[in-house]
Design a protein around this motif. Structure first.
Motif, PDB file in Angstrom:
ATOM      1  N   ASP A 105       0.829  -1.199   0.000  1.00  0.00           N
ATOM      2  CA  ASP A 105       0.000   0.000   0.000  1.00  0.00           C
ATOM      3  C   ASP A 105       0.864   1.250   0.000  1.00  0.00           C
ATOM      4  OD1 ASP A 105      -2.483  -1.172  -0.122  1.00  0.00           O
ATOM      5  OD2 ASP A 105      -2.666  -1.385   2.044  1.00  0.00           O
ATOM      6  N   ARG A 106       1.960   1.223   0.746  1.00  0.00           N
ATOM      7  CA  ARG A 106       2.863   2.376   0.762  1.00  0.00           C
ATOM      8  C   ARG A 106       3.470   2.589  -0.625  1.00  0.00           C
ATOM      9  NH1 ARG A 106       3.802   4.407   5.703  1.00  0.00           N
ATOM     10  NH2 ARG A 106       3.480   3.105   7.542  1.00  0.00           N
ATOM     11  N   ARG A 107       3.826   1.496  -1.279  1.00  0.00           N
ATOM     12  CA  ARG A 107       4.373   1.613  -2.632  1.00  0.00           C
ATOM     13  C   ARG A 107       3.333   2.201  -3.578  1.00  0.00           C
ATOM     14  NH1 ARG A 107       7.376  -4.271  -3.340  1.00  0.00           N
ATOM     15  NH2 ARG A 107       9.237  -3.800  -2.101  1.00  0.00           N
ATOM     16  N   MET A 108       2.088   1.724  -3.453  1.00  0.00           N
ATOM     17  CA  MET A 108       1.045   2.232  -4.336  1.00  0.00           C
ATOM     18  C   MET A 108       0.790   3.709  -4.078  1.00  0.00           C
ATOM     19  SD  MET A 108      -0.819   1.665  -6.861  1.00  0.00           S
ATOM     20  CE  MET A 108      -0.516  -0.103  -6.972  1.00  0.00           C
ATOM     21  N   ASP A 109       0.834   4.129  -2.803  1.00  0.00           N
ATOM     22  CA  ASP A 109       0.692   5.554  -2.491  1.00  0.00           C
ATOM     23  C   ASP A 109       1.753   6.364  -3.229  1.00  0.00           C
ATOM     24  OD1 ASP A 109      -1.392   5.013  -0.818  1.00  0.00           O
ATOM     25  OD2 ASP A 109      -0.218   5.175   1.036  1.00  0.00           O
ATOM     26  N   ALA A 110       2.998   5.877  -3.177  1.00  0.00           N
ATOM     27  CA  ALA A 110       4.106   6.591  -3.816  1.00  0.00           C
ATOM     28  C   ALA A 110       3.926   6.634  -5.329  1.00  0.00           C
ATOM     29  CB  ALA A 110       5.432   5.918  -3.461  1.00  0.00           C
ATOM     30  N   ILE A 111       3.458   5.527  -5.905  1.00  0.00           N
ATOM     31  CA  ILE A 111       3.249   5.476  -7.353  1.00  0.00           C
ATOM     32  C   ILE A 111       2.165   6.463  -7.776  1.00  0.00           C
ATOM     33  CG2 ILE A 111       2.392   4.031  -9.245  1.00  0.00           C
ATOM     34  CD1 ILE A 111       3.756   1.654  -7.830  1.00  0.00           C
ATOM     35  N   ILE A 112       1.067   6.478  -7.020  1.00  0.00           N
ATOM     36  CA  ILE A 112      -0.031   7.385  -7.358  1.00  0.00           C
ATOM     37  C   ILE A 112       0.404   8.839  -7.223  1.00  0.00           C
ATOM     38  CG2 ILE A 112      -2.315   8.191  -6.629  1.00  0.00           C
ATOM     39  CD1 ILE A 112      -2.981   5.308  -5.901  1.00  0.00           C
ATOM     40  N   GLU A 113       1.121   9.145  -6.136  1.00  0.00           N
ATOM     41  CA  GLU A 113       1.604  10.511  -5.937  1.00  0.00           C
ATOM     42  C   GLU A 113       2.535  10.914  -7.083  1.00  0.00           C
ATOM     43  OE1 GLU A 113       0.659  12.613  -3.794  1.00  0.00           O
ATOM     44  OE2 GLU A 113      -0.102  11.570  -2.032  1.00  0.00           O
ATOM     45  N   ILE A 176     -10.900  12.572   4.462  1.00  0.00           N
ATOM     46  CA  ILE A 176     -10.262  11.261   4.314  1.00  0.00           C
ATOM     47  C   ILE A 176      -8.767  11.443   4.089  1.00  0.00           C
ATOM     48  CG2 ILE A 176     -10.137   9.167   2.905  1.00  0.00           C
ATOM     49  CD1 ILE A 176     -13.103   9.583   2.220  1.00  0.00           C
ATOM     50  N   ALA A 177      -8.423  12.402   3.233  1.00  0.00           N
ATOM     51  CA  ALA A 177      -7.015  12.670   2.942  1.00  0.00           C
ATOM     52  C   ALA A 177      -6.265  13.066   4.206  1.00  0.00           C
ATOM     53  CB  ALA A 177      -6.905  13.772   1.887  1.00  0.00           C
ATOM     54  N   ALA A 178      -6.877  13.921   5.013  1.00  0.00           N
ATOM     55  CA  ALA A 178      -6.218  14.378   6.241  1.00  0.00           C
ATOM     56  C   ALA A 178      -6.027  13.234   7.224  1.00  0.00           C
ATOM     57  CB  ALA A 178      -7.045  15.493   6.884  1.00  0.00           C
ATOM     58  N   ARG A 179      -7.024  12.384   7.342  1.00  0.00           N
ATOM     59  CA  ARG A 179      -6.954  11.290   8.313  1.00  0.00           C
ATOM     60  C   ARG A 179      -5.971  10.205   7.883  1.00  0.00           C
ATOM     61  NH1 ARG A 179     -11.000  11.366  12.236  1.00  0.00           N
ATOM     62  NH2 ARG A 179     -12.639  12.910  11.907  1.00  0.00           N
ATOM     63  N   LEU A 180      -5.779  10.040   6.569  1.00  0.00           N
ATOM     64  CA  LEU A 180      -4.870   9.001   6.073  1.00  0.00           C
ATOM     65  C   LEU A 180      -3.526   9.571   5.620  1.00  0.00           C
ATOM     66  CD1 LEU A 180      -7.335   6.766   3.996  1.00  0.00           C
ATOM     67  CD2 LEU A 180      -6.442   6.367   6.298  1.00  0.00           C
ATOM     68  N   SER A 181      -3.328  10.877   5.814  1.00  0.00           N
ATOM     69  CA  SER A 181      -2.079  11.545   5.422  1.00  0.00           C
ATOM     70  C   SER A 181      -1.796  11.367   3.929  1.00  0.00           C
ATOM     71  CB  SER A 181      -0.899  11.004   6.249  1.00  0.00           C
ATOM     72  OG  SER A 181      -1.098  11.251   7.628  1.00  0.00           O
ATOM     73  N   LEU A 182      -2.826  11.573   3.119  1.00  0.00           N
ATOM     74  CA  LEU A 182      -2.709  11.490   1.668  1.00  0.00           C
ATOM     75  C   LEU A 182      -3.148  12.816   1.061  1.00  0.00           C
ATOM     76  CD1 LEU A 182      -4.457   8.030   1.119  1.00  0.00           C
ATOM     77  CD2 LEU A 182      -2.000   8.449   1.173  1.00  0.00           C
ATOM     78  N   SER A 183      -2.887  12.984  -0.226  1.00  0.00           N
ATOM     79  CA  SER A 183      -3.419  14.153  -0.913  1.00  0.00           C
ATOM     80  C   SER A 183      -4.858  13.861  -1.326  1.00  0.00           C
ATOM     81  CB  SER A 183      -2.584  14.483  -2.152  1.00  0.00           C
ATOM     82  OG  SER A 183      -2.806  13.521  -3.168  1.00  0.00           O
ATOM     83  N   VAL A 184      -5.628  14.918  -1.569  1.00  0.00           N
ATOM     84  CA  VAL A 184      -7.015  14.742  -1.995  1.00  0.00           C
ATOM     85  C   VAL A 184      -7.067  14.007  -3.333  1.00  0.00           C
ATOM     86  CG1 VAL A 184      -9.119  15.946  -2.708  1.00  0.00           C
ATOM     87  CG2 VAL A 184      -7.834  16.760  -0.728  1.00  0.00           C
ATOM     88  N   ASP A 185      -6.138  14.327  -4.243  1.00  0.00           N
ATOM     89  CA  ASP A 185      -6.122  13.658  -5.549  1.00  0.00           C
ATOM     90  C   ASP A 185      -5.847  12.165  -5.403  1.00  0.00           C
ATOM     91  OD1 ASP A 185      -6.755  15.856  -7.048  1.00  0.00           O
ATOM     92  OD2 ASP A 185      -4.681  16.413  -7.475  1.00  0.00           O
ATOM     93  N   THR A 186      -5.000  11.803  -4.443  1.00  0.00           N
ATOM     94  CA  THR A 186      -4.722  10.384  -4.221  1.00  0.00           C
ATOM     95  C   THR A 186      -5.972   9.671  -3.713  1.00  0.00           C
ATOM     96  OG1 THR A 186      -2.395  10.811  -3.736  1.00  0.00           O
ATOM     97  CG2 THR A 186      -3.291   8.738  -2.952  1.00  0.00           C
TER      98      THR A 186
END
Length: 217
Positions: A105-113, A176-186
């Motif tokens: 999941d961390r890898r996928m986060d990085a790929i999407i970002e 959701i982005a804030a709670r999961l430490s992701l960007s809104v686009d992700t």
């Protein structure tokens, strides 16, 4: 402000029915007539909405009703947010949304970002050759991202389930982005991918379909 009913005051400066705690602020605005409406959530005052006129005249019923409606709407939003936080706390205590993030999941986060960043950069490049190179890398990353094809057995990643869990509780993308430490686009990308896997068109349908497949509690 202890009252739960609307309070209207004419001749604010000389009124004996209020505490005058905010005389400086009200006086600085030249307010002569003041309206205060409590924001009441489940019998408890959580805030107040104020309105004022710079003339000493009675408040119309139309204005009072308008402010009361806004206060009631705000109370409903606070009540919903309280319920969301309560359910999130229950999920957290059960370990359903605070489990360690899988390495994939961390890898996928990085790929999407990275993919989203390249798309943004490509849109701003004026050099056509450089734009083509960036777009080529973008396409490589795009092939790695989850597809929208639905298999016979629907499988969502842990991150997609986390996003959908929050969505099922009424959280918007930004929260959701804030709670999961992701960007809104992700978050939007995860939502788009999981909706494709579930073969649905809306978030509400995604929640229903995911529950039907036993992916959500």
């Amino acid at each position: 402000m202890a009252e739960q009913r609307p309070i209207g005051v004419q001749g604010y400066a000389n009124s004996l029915s209020i505490t005058h705690e905010y005389d400086y602020q009200v006086g600085a605005e030249g307010i002569e007539t003041l309206l205060a409406v409590s924001v009441v959530v489940r019998g408890r005052i959580r805030g107040a909405l104020y309105g004022g006129l710079r003339v000493n005249q009675p408040l119309s019923d139309r204005l009072t009703d308008f402010v009361v409606e806004r206060a009631q709407g705000l109370a409903r939003e606070i009540d919903i947010r309280d319920e969301v936080d309560r359910r999130l706390a229950m999920l957290a205590s059960s370990g359903r949304i605070e489990a360690p993030i899988a390495r994939d999941d961390r890898r996928m986060d990085a790929i999407i970002e990275s993919y989203l960043a390249l798309r943004s950069i490509a849109d701003r490049i004026e050099d056509t050759d450089l734009e083509a190179e960036v777009t080529a890398v973008e396409h490589i990353l795009r092939r790695i991202l989850p597809t929208d094809r639905r298999t016979s057995t629907v499988k969502l990643s842990k991150r997609e389930i986390e996003v959908l869990e929050y969505a099922s509780l009424g959280c918007r993308n930004a929260e959701i982005a804030a709670r999961l430490s992701l960007s809104v686009d992700t978050v939007k990308t995860y939502m788009r991918n999981l909706m494709g896997k579930l073969d649905v068109a809306t978030r509400a349908e995604a929640v229903v379909e995911a529950r039907r497949h036993g992916l959500l509690g």
